[in-house]
Design an enzyme around this catalytic site. Structure first.
Site, short mmCIF file in Angstrom:
data_model
loop_
_atom_site.label_atom_id
_atom_site.label_comp_id
_atom_site.label_asym_id
_atom_site.label_seq_id
_atom_site.Cartn_x
_atom_site.Cartn_y
_atom_site.Cartn_z
N LYS A 112 37.26 32.80 38.67
CA LYS A 112 37.28 33.94 39.72
C LYS A 112 37.04 35.05 38.63
O LYS A 112 37.63 35.10 37.62
CB LYS A 112 38.50 34.00 40.37
CG LYS A 112 38.31 34.72 41.44
CD LYS A 112 37.56 33.91 42.69
CE LYS A 112 37.28 34.75 44.00
NZ LYS A 112 37.14 33.71 45.02
N1 GLU Z 1 34.10 33.76 46.85
C1 GLU Z 1 34.08 32.76 47.64
C2 GLU Z 1 35.06 31.90 47.84
O1 GLU Z 1 36.13 32.09 47.47
C3 GLU Z 1 32.61 31.83 47.25
C4 GLU Z 1 32.45 31.39 45.67
C5 GLU Z 1 31.19 30.76 45.39
O2 GLU Z 1 30.55 30.87 46.05
O3 GLU Z 1 31.04 30.56 44.14
O4 GLU Z 1 34.92 30.72 47.87
#
Ligand code: GLU
Length: 425
Positions: A112
């Protein structure tokens, strides 16, 4: 104008993620060293960097990119722009990405990123410069086979296009697989924008069907959050005939006992100030707190962490909670809801539709071969229902709640893969 998110309690998301982990891992027969290993993030990058603002001033911003695990494959996870981002929140979100990807059987680890900023208070040109500089700063960690970012709160397809362009300019050729959630005209996937919300409703629908509720028109759904996740959850629920009786955003809640016309709401927010619900007149105004305690059948928190806590869990009247957001329910609230008989479809299952279609986008980008929306949605449904089945099977095997079952399923996969790969050197 700066827009403040609703006050969240000061609960540390990483502590929540670790408590969930400890609860689940206790059921697993893994070497203690592997349990300890998976309890830690793999690497963490903090960056401070200057951005030239439109008025010529230079402002310093801070950001992060955290890899929790790369055991199952390249790390995957979004980038968040928000004023209250901190390292512990990014760590928690990275860890949840590891479990989410493992749960839906994607060949990915978890990551993240986040930048402390208020995207509502910046111009598009400032956001572009911030994004390009942040992308350059974290280029130590991101790559199409190493770590693939995507949108999260405060970022969108345009942000991903800037990251893709910045990375591509540096290496000298276009690298669409460096990010997912891109606009369709630069290699994005059909169905990606809608995927997280759609997945929330696929899971809700599955739970209701299994519980013998076969008439969507009878089911009253309240959705907290009208960003990317909440909007498309509301839209898909509405299209399937569910009664979406309340929605909300940072400007408050909007309630209509007869059910809101979500197409009409979306037409409104398309042109409203910052795409917010403020001023929407075909509903009664309620507070975000009232929305969470609303007399309804399904509550879908699709906004932020720590929304259902010890302080308000007893007020929840829904019999089903579907977590579109990451970490919306604290462990204390989990226990209160469990005692009340409220069923929770946990975040790492309920909101996994986004990363699932991100995976499809990455595969399409690597192969330069693109699917139609029917194929994307068919594969999305297949992946989520398979994961749902896996969780229910774990739930029966260990006699635990659905969150613990989802975490057990995911941690077991990552733990066993760690064992199979072995410890280097
Ligand atoms: N931000 C989204 C999540 O928390 C998508 C992450 C992604 O597609 O890599 O799942």
């Amino acid at each position: 104008m700066a827009i403040q998110a609703p006050a969240t309690e000061h609960i540390n998301a990483y502590e929540v993620a670790l408590r969930q982990y400890d609860r689940a891992v206790a059921y697993l027969d893994l070497p203690q060293g592997i349990k300890d290993y998976l309890r830690h993030t793999k690497r963490e990058l903090s960056v401070n960097f200057p951005v030239r603002m439109d008025n010529g001033d230079i402002r310093i911003f801070s950001g992060y990119r955290v890899h929790h695990s790369t055991v199952l494959g390249p790390s995957k996870g979004g980038i968040r722009y928000a004023p209250n981002v901190d390292l512990d929140e990014v760590r928690a979100l990275a860890m949840w990405m590891t479990w989410k990807c493992a749960l839906v059987n994607l060949p990915y680890g978890g990551a993240k990123g986040g930048v402390i900023c208020d995207p509502y208070d910046m111009t598009p040109t400032e956001l572009e410069r911030l994004t390009r500089r942040y992308a350059t700063e974290i280029s130590l960690l991101i790559s199409p086979h190493g770590d693939i970012p995507a949108p999260d709160m405060g970022t969108n397809a345009q942000t991903m296009a800037w990251i893709m362009d910045t990375y591509s300019m540096t290496v000298g050729y276009s690298v669409p697989a460096i990010v997912t959630g891109k606009p369709i005209n630069v290699g994005g996937s059909q169905g990606r924008k809608e995927a997280t919300g759609r997945g929330v409703i696929i899971c809700m629908d599955e739970a209701l069907r299994r519980a013998g509720h076969n008439d969507p028109g009878e089911i009253r759904v309240a959705i907290q959050g009208f960003g990317n996740v909440g909007t498309y959850a509301a839209k898909h629920a509405f299209d399937l005939g569910y009664k979406v009786i309340a929605i909300s955003d940072v400007t408050g809640g909007y309630y209509n006992a007869q059910g809101l016309d979500i197409d009409d709401v979306m037409a409104y927010t398309e042109h409203s100030h910052h795409n917010l619900l403020e001023g929407y007149s075909k509903a009664d105004k309620i507070t975000n707190a009232e929305l969470l305690a609303l007399d309804c059948d399904v509550l879908a928190p699709c906004a932020l962490e720590n929304q259902i806590t010890e302080a308000n869990a007893a007020d929840v009247k829904a019999f089903l909670v579907v977590e579109g957001a990451n970490g919306p329910t604290t462990p204390e609230a989990d226990d209160i809801l469990f005692d009340k008989g409220v069923h929770i479809i946990p975040d790492i299952l309920a909101n996994a539709g986004g990363v699932t279609v991100s995976y499809f986008e990455w595969v399409q980008g690597l192969q330069s071969f693109f699917w139609d929306v029917e194929e994307v949605n068919r594969q999305l449904g297949r992946v989520l229902i398979k994961a749902y089945d896996d969780v229910v099977r774990t739930q029966e095997q260990y006699n635990v709640d659905m969150r613990t079952a989802a975490q057990i399923t995911a941690i077991k996969r990552v733990g066993e893969a760690t064992r199979t790969r072995g410890i280097y050197p």
